[in-house]
Write a protein that holds these residues in place. Structure first.
Motif, PDB file in Angstrom:
ATOM      1  N   LEU A   1     -21.883  18.336  20.067  1.00  0.00           N
ATOM      2  CA  LEU A   1     -21.478  17.030  19.313  1.00  0.00           C
ATOM      3  C   LEU A   1     -20.808  16.089  20.282  1.00  0.00           C
ATOM      4  O   LEU A   1     -20.741  14.908  20.100  1.00  0.00           O
ATOM      5  N   THR A   2     -19.981  16.383  21.262  1.00  0.00           N
ATOM      6  CA  THR A   2     -19.342  15.408  22.244  1.00  0.00           C
ATOM      7  C   THR A   2     -20.411  14.667  23.133  1.00  0.00           C
ATOM      8  O   THR A   2     -20.350  13.275  23.067  1.00  0.00           O
TER       9      THR A   2
ATOM     10  N   TYR B   1     -27.334  21.457  19.661  1.00  0.00           N
ATOM     11  CA  TYR B   1     -26.781  20.974  18.353  1.00  0.00           C
ATOM     12  C   TYR B   1     -27.266  22.026  17.102  1.00  0.00           C
ATOM     13  O   TYR B   1     -26.454  22.360  16.067  1.00  0.00           O
TER      14      TYR B   1
ATOM     15  N   MET C   1     -16.307  17.709  14.426  1.00  0.00           N
ATOM     16  CA  MET C   1     -16.011  19.279  14.714  1.00  0.00           C
ATOM     17  C   MET C   1     -15.552  20.050  13.635  1.00  0.00           C
ATOM     18  O   MET C   1     -15.952  21.111  13.562  1.00  0.00           O
TER      19      MET C   1
ATOM     20  N   ILE D   1     -25.185  25.495  16.326  1.00  0.00           N
ATOM     21  CA  ILE D   1     -24.008  25.308  15.882  1.00  0.00           C
ATOM     22  C   ILE D   1     -23.891  24.968  14.475  1.00  0.00           C
ATOM     23  O   ILE D   1     -23.011  24.987  13.717  1.00  0.00           O
TER      24      ILE D   1
ATOM     25  N   ASN E   1     -18.869  26.891  14.763  1.00  0.00           N
ATOM     26  CA  ASN E   1     -19.000  27.383  16.243  1.00  0.00           C
ATOM     27  C   ASN E   1     -18.163  26.766  17.149  1.00  0.00           C
ATOM     28  O   ASN E   1     -17.934  25.562  16.889  1.00  0.00           O
ATOM     29  N   SER E   2     -17.558  27.302  17.895  1.00  0.00           N
ATOM     30  CA  SER E   2     -16.715  26.883  19.027  1.00  0.00           C
ATOM     31  C   SER E   2     -17.058  26.103  19.880  1.00  0.00           C
ATOM     32  O   SER E   2     -16.480  25.223  20.671  1.00  0.00           O
ATOM     33  N   ASN E   3     -18.431  26.339  20.357  1.00  0.00           N
ATOM     34  CA  ASN E   3     -19.116  25.820  21.327  1.00  0.00           C
ATOM     35  C   ASN E   3     -19.506  24.401  21.046  1.00  0.00           C
ATOM     36  O   ASN E   3     -20.663  24.215  20.521  1.00  0.00           O
ATOM     37  N   THR E   4     -18.959  23.289  20.828  1.00  0.00           N
ATOM     38  CA  THR E   4     -19.092  21.930  20.228  1.00  0.00           C
ATOM     39  C   THR E   4     -19.459  21.075  21.430  1.00  0.00           C
ATOM     40  O   THR E   4     -19.311  19.760  21.139  1.00  0.00           O
ATOM     41  N   SER E   5     -19.941  21.366  22.429  1.00  0.00           N
ATOM     42  CA  SER E   5     -20.338  20.555  23.498  1.00  0.00           C
ATOM     43  C   SER E   5     -21.422  19.574  23.237  1.00  0.00           C
ATOM     44  O   SER E   5     -21.491  18.299  23.697  1.00  0.00           O
TER      45      SER E   5
ATOM     46  N   TYR F   1     -18.259  22.247  11.724  1.00  0.00           N
ATOM     47  CA  TYR F   1     -18.810  23.241  12.448  1.00  0.00           C
ATOM     48  C   TYR F   1     -17.922  24.515  12.657  1.00  0.00           C
ATOM     49  O   TYR F   1     -16.910  24.015  13.222  1.00  0.00           O
TER      50      TYR F   1
END
Length: 371
Positions: free
Chosen positions: A155-156, A197, A144, A200, A149-153, A147
């Motif tokens: 990546l998860t 993906y 994380m 971000i 960008n705060s929306n890293t869902s 990147y």
């Protein structure tokens, strides 16, 4: 333990759509005005068994539907089952043609993204704490911290996919190699996750991916010049480079998501020719290359080329690698649709799709404008 008997109400519940056996479905067709001779009964029954009453009749008979005083649907005099099935057949045939091109664009996009991510961030998918990580000192391309960008869902989701995917090639790489590179992992990722993906990624990576997917006339430099001029004229002030970059990314992401929704529509055998995406394609794809014939401003605001079948055709053209493939695409499309016209004298399929009557010439000129 004794048998427990449940109390039941003697009156039967009145479900809106109760079970209806095949014979009843055939009777209902004729009662509503869809004709087929008794000699065709076996064939009609076979098609309903294969595709379902709802898919065939509710999905494709609306072009023949008429209003009446009863609450039950009814169809115009002279409507034959073959008329309805023709609409269904046209739609599926068109979907099969477009699906091949959509998958090609998806594959191209995913490969370009994988290449740029690996070049910039390396090939280690594992986080430092992962038990399978043989290179804990090497930062993951899914870390994380890479990147902003705060929306890293996404990546998860991709990290979990690398650890738990039970499909090859990701599973094979996890069990036989010391890492899972991006071009392998993304082969097992859903397109929606891949697009999120992409959203971000740092802009320099996005720009490189886009520049390899779409024609030069629609690349960032041309977009930037056009948008800076347009925004300055409208507001009387300059916009930041970040605003321009965000707008460009949004334009591209919307196009990808429109294609994704149409692809899912086709893959799930839903009705294609009347489908409308919740994502819209910006009219900038017309304005920047100054393609004055693809659609008018009035047509666009009425939905032509915005989020309909015509917009999908335009976006497929934008994402083809060269002019020759584009011309092959529209020639195949034209040949397919012309065969529909011969079998559909009422032209109901074209009316329903709202494709411009001169769609072929418009698309051909657009290819010349952007290539």
């Amino acid at each position: 333990m004794g048998v427990i008997f449940l109390e039941t109400n003697s009156s039967q519940p009145e479900f809106d759509k109760p079970f209806s056996d095949y014979e009843h479905q055939l009777t209902k067709l004729k009662r509503r005005g869809i004709y087929f001779p008794d000699s065709e009964k076996t064939n009609v029954l076979s098609l309903i068994k294969q595709h379902g009453y709802y898919q065939l009749i509710n999905g494709y008979a609306d072009a023949f539907e008429i209003s009446n005083q009863s609450h039950e649907k009814s169809y115009a005099n002279g409507t034959e089952f073959n008329d309805v099935f023709a609409q269904f057949y046209f739609d599926r045939t068109l979907g099969n043609l477009l699906f091949r091109y959509l998958l090609n664009v998806e594959e191209n996009f995913t490969n370009l993204l994988s290449y740029e991510v690996a070049k910039k961030f390396g090939v280690n998918n594992y986080y430092g704490s992962d038990l399978l990580n043989q290179f804990p000192s090497v930062m993951s391309y899914l870390d994380m911290r890479r990147y902003t960008n705060s929306n890293t869902s996404s990546l998860t989701k991709l990290h979990n996919l690398s650890l738990n995917c039970q499909k090859d090639p990701t599973k094979w790489y996890r069990e036989n190699c010391n890492h899972i590179p991006p071009w392998i992992l993304l082969m097992n990722a859903e397109l929606g996750i891949t697009i999120n993906y992409f959203k971000i990624l740092p802009f320099d990576i996005k720009k490189e991916i886009i520049s390899n997917l779409i024609p030069p006339v629609l690349q960032y430099e041309q977009y930037e010049e056009y948008e800076c001029s347009r925004r300055s004229r409208r507001s009387g002030r300059d916009y930041s480079e970040l605003d321009i970059q965000s707008g460009y990314s949004h334009l591209f992401v919307n196009g990808l998501n429109l294609m994704r929704e149409f692809r899912n529509c086709i893959a799930h055998n839903n009705r294609l020719y009347k489908f409308r995406s919740k994502f819209t394609v910006s009219s900038l794809i017309r304005n920047i290359p100054r393609s004055t014939t693809i659609y008018s401003t009035e047509e666009y605001y009425n939905g032509i080329g915005k989020n309909d079948l015509f917009s999908l055709l335009i976006w497929i053209i934008i994402c083809q690698p060269n002019k020759a493939i584009n011309l092959l695409f529209i020639d195949s499309l034209h040949s397919t649709l012309e065969s529909f016209k011969e079998a559909d004298p009422s032209n109901s399929f074209f009316v329903g799709s709202e494709l411009p009557g001169d769609y072929y010439n418009r698309l051909k000129e657009y290819i010349n404008d952007i290539r």
